[in-house]
Design a protein around this motif. Structure first.
Motif, short mmCIF file in Angstrom:
data_model
loop_
_atom_site.label_atom_id
_atom_site.label_comp_id
_atom_site.label_asym_id
_atom_site.label_seq_id
_atom_site.Cartn_x
_atom_site.Cartn_y
_atom_site.Cartn_z
N GLU A 2 -5.38 9.84 7.40
CA GLU A 2 -5.11 8.64 8.18
C GLU A 2 -4.16 7.74 7.43
OE1 GLU A 2 -8.79 6.72 9.09
OE2 GLU A 2 -9.22 8.10 10.73
N THR A 3 -3.19 7.18 8.16
CA THR A 3 -2.29 6.20 7.56
C THR A 3 -2.42 4.89 8.31
OG1 THR A 3 -0.39 6.76 8.96
CG2 THR A 3 -0.64 8.01 6.91
N ARG A 4 -2.07 3.82 7.61
CA ARG A 4 -2.11 2.48 8.20
C ARG A 4 -0.75 1.83 8.01
NH1 ARG A 4 -7.28 -0.97 6.80
NH2 ARG A 4 -6.52 -2.03 8.63
N VAL A 5 -0.46 0.91 8.89
CA VAL A 5 0.74 0.10 8.75
C VAL A 5 0.30 -1.20 8.07
CG1 VAL A 5 2.56 -1.14 9.98
CG2 VAL A 5 1.82 1.12 10.77
N ALA A 51 7.35 -3.42 4.38
CA ALA A 51 6.55 -2.81 5.44
C ALA A 51 6.30 -1.36 5.07
CB ALA A 51 7.27 -2.90 6.78
N VAL A 52 5.04 -0.93 5.11
CA VAL A 52 4.69 0.44 4.72
C VAL A 52 3.82 1.10 5.78
CG1 VAL A 52 4.85 0.00 2.24
CG2 VAL A 52 2.68 -0.32 3.39
N ASP A 53 3.87 2.42 5.80
CA ASP A 53 2.98 3.25 6.62
C ASP A 53 2.47 4.33 5.69
OD1 ASP A 53 1.64 4.69 8.51
OD2 ASP A 53 3.36 5.05 9.81
N ALA A 54 1.22 4.19 5.25
CA ALA A 54 0.70 5.06 4.20
C ALA A 54 -0.82 5.10 4.27
CB ALA A 54 1.13 4.54 2.83
N SER A 79 -2.47 -3.90 9.38
CA SER A 79 -2.58 -3.88 10.83
C SER A 79 -3.80 -3.05 11.23
CB SER A 79 -1.32 -3.28 11.46
OG SER A 79 -1.34 -1.87 11.33
N ASN A 80 -4.16 -3.11 12.48
CA ASN A 80 -5.25 -2.28 12.98
C ASN A 80 -4.73 -0.94 13.48
OD1 ASN A 80 -7.32 -4.15 12.50
ND2 ASN A 80 -6.76 -5.28 14.35
N VAL A 81 -3.44 -0.68 13.29
CA VAL A 81 -2.84 0.58 13.72
C VAL A 81 -3.14 1.64 12.68
CG1 VAL A 81 -0.68 1.77 14.27
CG2 VAL A 81 -0.99 -0.61 14.94
N VAL A 82 -3.94 2.63 13.07
CA VAL A 82 -4.29 3.75 12.20
C VAL A 82 -3.82 5.02 12.88
CG1 VAL A 82 -6.16 5.01 11.08
CG2 VAL A 82 -6.30 2.52 11.30
N THR A 83 -3.08 5.83 12.14
CA THR A 83 -2.55 7.08 12.70
C THR A 83 -3.14 8.25 11.94
OG1 THR A 83 -0.49 5.94 13.18
CG2 THR A 83 -0.44 8.33 13.22
N ARG A 84 -3.55 9.24 12.65
CA ARG A 84 -4.08 10.47 12.05
C ARG A 84 -2.98 11.50 12.02
NH1 ARG A 84 -8.48 11.40 10.37
NH2 ARG A 84 -10.10 12.90 10.59
N GLU A 85 -2.67 11.99 10.83
CA GLU A 85 -1.61 13.01 10.68
C GLU A 85 -2.19 14.38 10.56
OE1 GLU A 85 0.93 11.96 7.46
OE2 GLU A 85 1.68 10.22 8.49
#
Length: 85
Positions: A2-5, A51-54, A79-85
């Protein structure tokens, strides 16, 4: 994974630490979405936003390393944006 912004706000009060700061940011370059730096000459400081996405642990490690530099402070907003890779 999972990554977050997140946004890391950095204040540089000691110009001698800029080289070390740039080296750290280079090491984490694959996670950086964008960077904005503002020199505030009247106060003798620099204000930088990254700004990071990690993954959460990578963001924490990056912010921690930056905050340990002499004359540099860092705060992170997630942020509350969580992405599953």
């Amino acid at each position: 994974m999972e990554t977050r912004v997140a946004l890391i706000g950095i204040i540089v009060e000691t110009p001698d630490s800029v080289g070390e700061l740039n080296a750290i940011l280079h090491d984490y370059g694959k996670y950086i979405i964008g960077r904005m730096g503002i020199p505030y000459r009247q106060r003798g400081i620099s204000i930088i936003s990254i700004a990071v996405d990690a993954p959460q642990d990578v963001i924490s490690a990056l912010s921690g390393k930056i905050g340990k530099l002499a004359g540099v402070s860092a705060k992170t907003a997630y942020s509350n944006v969580v992405t599953r890779e």
